[in-house]
Scaffold this motif. Structure first.
Motif, PDB file in Angstrom:
ATOM      1  N   MET A   1      25.579 -85.930 -20.877  1.00 60.90           N
ATOM      2  CA  MET A   1      26.430 -86.668 -19.951  1.00 60.90           C
ATOM      3  C   MET A   1      27.311 -85.670 -19.200  1.00 60.90           C
ATOM      4  O   MET A   1      27.846 -84.721 -19.799  1.00 60.90           O
ATOM      5  CB  MET A   1      27.292 -87.662 -20.727  1.00 60.90           C
ATOM      6  N   PRO A   2      27.501 -85.828 -17.888  1.00 65.12           N
ATOM      7  CA  PRO A   2      28.292 -84.875 -17.105  1.00 65.12           C
ATOM      8  C   PRO A   2      29.740 -84.816 -17.578  1.00 65.12           C
ATOM      9  O   PRO A   2      30.301 -85.811 -18.042  1.00 65.12           O
ATOM     10  CB  PRO A   2      28.205 -85.428 -15.674  1.00 65.12           C
ATOM     11  N   LEU A   3      30.323 -83.632 -17.448  1.00 61.25           N
ATOM     12  CA  LEU A   3      31.732 -83.433 -17.772  1.00 61.25           C
ATOM     13  C   LEU A   3      32.521 -83.330 -16.475  1.00 61.25           C
ATOM     14  O   LEU A   3      32.157 -82.571 -15.572  1.00 61.25           O
ATOM     15  CB  LEU A   3      31.918 -82.167 -18.609  1.00 61.25           C
ATOM     16  N   TYR A   4      33.602 -84.083 -16.402  1.00 60.40           N
ATOM     17  CA  TYR A   4      34.423 -84.154 -15.196  1.00 60.40           C
ATOM     18  C   TYR A   4      35.456 -83.031 -15.220  1.00 60.40           C
ATOM     19  O   TYR A   4      36.158 -82.837 -16.218  1.00 60.40           O
ATOM     20  CB  TYR A   4      35.113 -85.512 -15.141  1.00 60.40           C
ATOM     21  N   VAL A   5      35.554 -82.290 -14.113  1.00 58.45           N
ATOM     22  CA  VAL A   5      36.535 -81.215 -13.961  1.00 58.45           C
ATOM     23  C   VAL A   5      37.295 -81.451 -12.673  1.00 58.45           C
ATOM     24  O   VAL A   5      36.700 -81.768 -11.637  1.00 58.45           O
ATOM     25  CB  VAL A   5      35.858 -79.831 -13.913  1.00 58.45           C
ATOM     26  N   ARG A   6      38.598 -81.314 -12.730  1.00 57.93           N
ATOM     27  CA  ARG A   6      39.413 -81.472 -11.528  1.00 57.93           C
ATOM     28  C   ARG A   6      40.381 -80.295 -11.416  1.00 57.93           C
ATOM     29  O   ARG A   6      41.128 -80.001 -12.343  1.00 57.93           O
ATOM     30  CB  ARG A   6      40.201 -82.776 -11.580  1.00 57.93           C
ATOM     31  N   ASP A   7      40.337 -79.615 -10.269  1.00 58.16           N
ATOM     32  CA  ASP A   7      41.270 -78.527  -9.980  1.00 58.16           C
ATOM     33  C   ASP A   7      42.346 -79.018  -9.024  1.00 58.16           C
ATOM     34  O   ASP A   7      42.044 -79.696  -8.040  1.00 58.16           O
ATOM     35  CB  ASP A   7      40.533 -77.344  -9.347  1.00 58.16           C
ATOM     36  N   VAL A   8      43.586 -78.666  -9.320  1.00 55.91           N
ATOM     37  CA  VAL A   8      44.711 -78.903  -8.422  1.00 55.91           C
ATOM     38  C   VAL A   8      45.487 -77.590  -8.351  1.00 55.91           C
ATOM     39  O   VAL A   8      46.094 -77.182  -9.339  1.00 55.91           O
ATOM     40  CB  VAL A   8      45.628 -80.038  -8.909  1.00 55.91           C
ATOM     41  N   ALA A   9      45.426 -76.941  -7.198  1.00 54.56           N
ATOM     42  CA  ALA A   9      46.010 -75.609  -7.081  1.00 54.56           C
ATOM     43  C   ALA A   9      47.029 -75.574  -5.956  1.00 54.56           C
ATOM     44  O   ALA A   9      46.729 -75.939  -4.817  1.00 54.56           O
ATOM     45  CB  ALA A   9      44.922 -74.561  -6.832  1.00 54.56           C
ATOM     46  N   ALA A  10      48.247 -75.128  -6.259  1.00 59.49           N
ATOM     47  CA  ALA A  10      49.265 -74.919  -5.240  1.00 59.49           C
ATOM     48  C   ALA A  10      48.972 -73.617  -4.508  1.00 59.49           C
ATOM     49  O   ALA A  10      48.415 -72.670  -5.087  1.00 59.49           O
ATOM     50  CB  ALA A  10      50.647 -74.867  -5.881  1.00 59.49           C
ATOM     51  N   PRO A  11      49.325 -73.512  -3.237  1.00 59.23           N
ATOM     52  CA  PRO A  11      49.108 -72.264  -2.495  1.00 59.23           C
ATOM     53  C   PRO A  11      49.807 -71.086  -3.173  1.00 59.23           C
ATOM     54  O   PRO A  11      50.955 -71.193  -3.595  1.00 59.23           O
ATOM     55  CB  PRO A  11      49.726 -72.559  -1.121  1.00 59.23           C
ATOM     56  N   GLY A  12      49.076 -70.000  -3.307  1.00 63.93           N
ATOM     57  CA  GLY A  12      49.646 -68.792  -3.892  1.00 63.93           C
ATOM     58  C   GLY A  12      49.790 -68.826  -5.398  1.00 63.93           C
ATOM     59  O   GLY A  12      50.432 -67.931  -5.976  1.00 63.93           O
ATOM     60  N   ALA A  13      49.209 -69.799  -6.058  1.00 66.04           N
ATOM     61  CA  ALA A  13      49.372 -69.923  -7.502  1.00 66.04           C
ATOM     62  C   ALA A  13      48.690 -68.775  -8.238  1.00 66.04           C
ATOM     63  O   ALA A  13      47.528 -68.458  -7.970  1.00 66.04           O
ATOM     64  CB  ALA A  13      48.801 -71.258  -7.967  1.00 66.04           C
ATOM     65  N   LYS A  14      49.426 -68.158  -9.158  1.00 72.76           N
ATOM     66  CA  LYS A  14      48.870 -67.137 -10.033  1.00 72.76           C
ATOM     67  C   LYS A  14      48.849 -67.598 -11.492  1.00 72.76           C
ATOM     68  O   LYS A  14      48.125 -67.031 -12.308  1.00 72.76           O
ATOM     69  CB  LYS A  14      49.673 -65.845  -9.917  1.00 72.76           C
ATOM     70  N   LEU A  15      49.648 -68.590 -11.798  1.00 69.41           N
ATOM     71  CA  LEU A  15      49.676 -69.148 -13.143  1.00 69.41           C
ATOM     72  C   LEU A  15      48.577 -70.196 -13.268  1.00 69.41           C
ATOM     73  O   LEU A  15      48.537 -71.167 -12.514  1.00 69.41           O
ATOM     74  CB  LEU A  15      51.039 -69.780 -13.422  1.00 69.41           C
ATOM     75  N   ARG A  16      47.676 -69.999 -14.234  1.00 69.53           N
ATOM     76  CA  ARG A  16      46.535 -70.885 -14.423  1.00 69.53           C
ATOM     77  C   ARG A  16      46.684 -71.647 -15.742  1.00 69.53           C
ATOM     78  O   ARG A  16      46.859 -71.026 -16.797  1.00 69.53           O
ATOM     79  CB  ARG A  16      45.235 -70.078 -14.415  1.00 69.53           C
ATOM     80  N   VAL A  17      46.595 -72.958 -15.644  1.00 71.03           N
ATOM     81  CA  VAL A  17      46.780 -73.815 -16.817  1.00 71.03           C
ATOM     82  C   VAL A  17      45.565 -74.718 -16.963  1.00 71.03           C
ATOM     83  O   VAL A  17      45.182 -75.423 -16.032  1.00 71.03           O
ATOM     84  CB  VAL A  17      48.058 -74.665 -16.698  1.00 71.03           C
ATOM     85  N   LEU A  18      44.970 -74.697 -18.151  1.00 69.79           N
ATOM     86  CA  LEU A  18      43.799 -75.515 -18.468  1.00 69.79           C
ATOM     87  C   LEU A  18      44.239 -76.655 -19.379  1.00 69.79           C
ATOM     88  O   LEU A  18      44.812 -76.419 -20.452  1.00 69.79           O
ATOM     89  CB  LEU A  18      42.738 -74.658 -19.163  1.00 69.79           C
TER      90      LEU A  18
END
Length: 224
Positions: free
Chosen positions: A1-18
């Motif tokens: 079954m497919p896994l859903y992934v959604r990215d929301v990135a602010a401009p210039g973001a260097k901090l990555r949170v999963l």
């Protein structure tokens, strides 16, 4: 079954949170919180104290979540949160399962580390996305747990820090202890009942505050 992934990135973001929800399929409230946070990130990301690139995996175990009734394990009967390649997995995971859980089928770690497509997918996301922080959402113990470097948050909303230890093959053990990526584990009070909108928002606000105070101060390998 497919896994859903959604990215929301602010401009210039260097901090990555999963953010990971429903690694256990019978913890449906964890998926609901992840989806609510997608909405908050999408509408409020530009208002955050620091730009963040969020990546959401709100339902890592869709087979378990969609089973009737929902099941903790995936379609192969594996507890995905015991399937990550912590050191000595082959001996420690099986020994823990046999002796400590008395071969509880809800906690079977699987035949080998990363044997499952869901755990492999999350592992690949960790390698490619290189998160500075992982937030793993669970239920129903009503506490906040933490593994890895940095000073943990003392509370998120009504959940207070109560570190419960580590388990062979768990995401907190693998990511926080052995990979050095802070893992905040949220244990919601009820697996089936979604927290009130105000509570989910307060946890979001408290997480943002802690990220601004601690991760920036600690460096958190931002921009690596």
């Amino acid at each position: 079954m497919p896994l859903y992934v959604r990215d929301v990135a602010a401009p210039g973001a260097k901090l990555r949170v999963l953010v990971v929800g429903a690694i256990h399929g019978d913890e449906l409230s964890s998926a609901a919180l992840a989806f609510q946070w997608i909405h908050l990130a999408s509408t409020e990301n530009l208002q955050q104290p620091q730009p963040v690139h969020w990546r959401f995996l709100p339902v890592l175990n869709p087979d378990g979540a969609l089973a009737r009734p929902p099941r903790r394990v995936n379609a192969s009967g594996v507890d995905l949160n015991r399937n990550f390649p912590t050191p000595n997995w082959e001996s420690d995971a099986s020994s823990y399962w046999e002796k400590r859980t008395r071969k509880d089928p809800r906690r079977w770690p699987g035949p080998k580390p990363l044997s499952e497509p869901e755990s492999r997918f999350l592992h690949e996301q960790m390698q490619s996305f290189k998160p500075n922080l992982i937030v793993s959402i669970h239920a129903p113990y009503g506490v906040l747990d933490f593994d890895g470097p940095s000073v943990p948050p003392s509370r998120l909303g009504r959940l207070y820090l109560d570190q419960v230890g580590i388990f062979p093959g768990s995401l907190g053990n693998y990511g926080g202890v052995h990979k050095g990526v802070p893992v905040v584990t949220i244990e919601l009070p009820n697996a089936m009942r979604t927290p009130l909108d105000a509570e989910m928002r307060q946890m979001w606000i408290d997480l943002q505050r802690w990220m601004g105070e601690r991760m920036a101060r600690d460096g958190a390998a931002v921009g690596r």
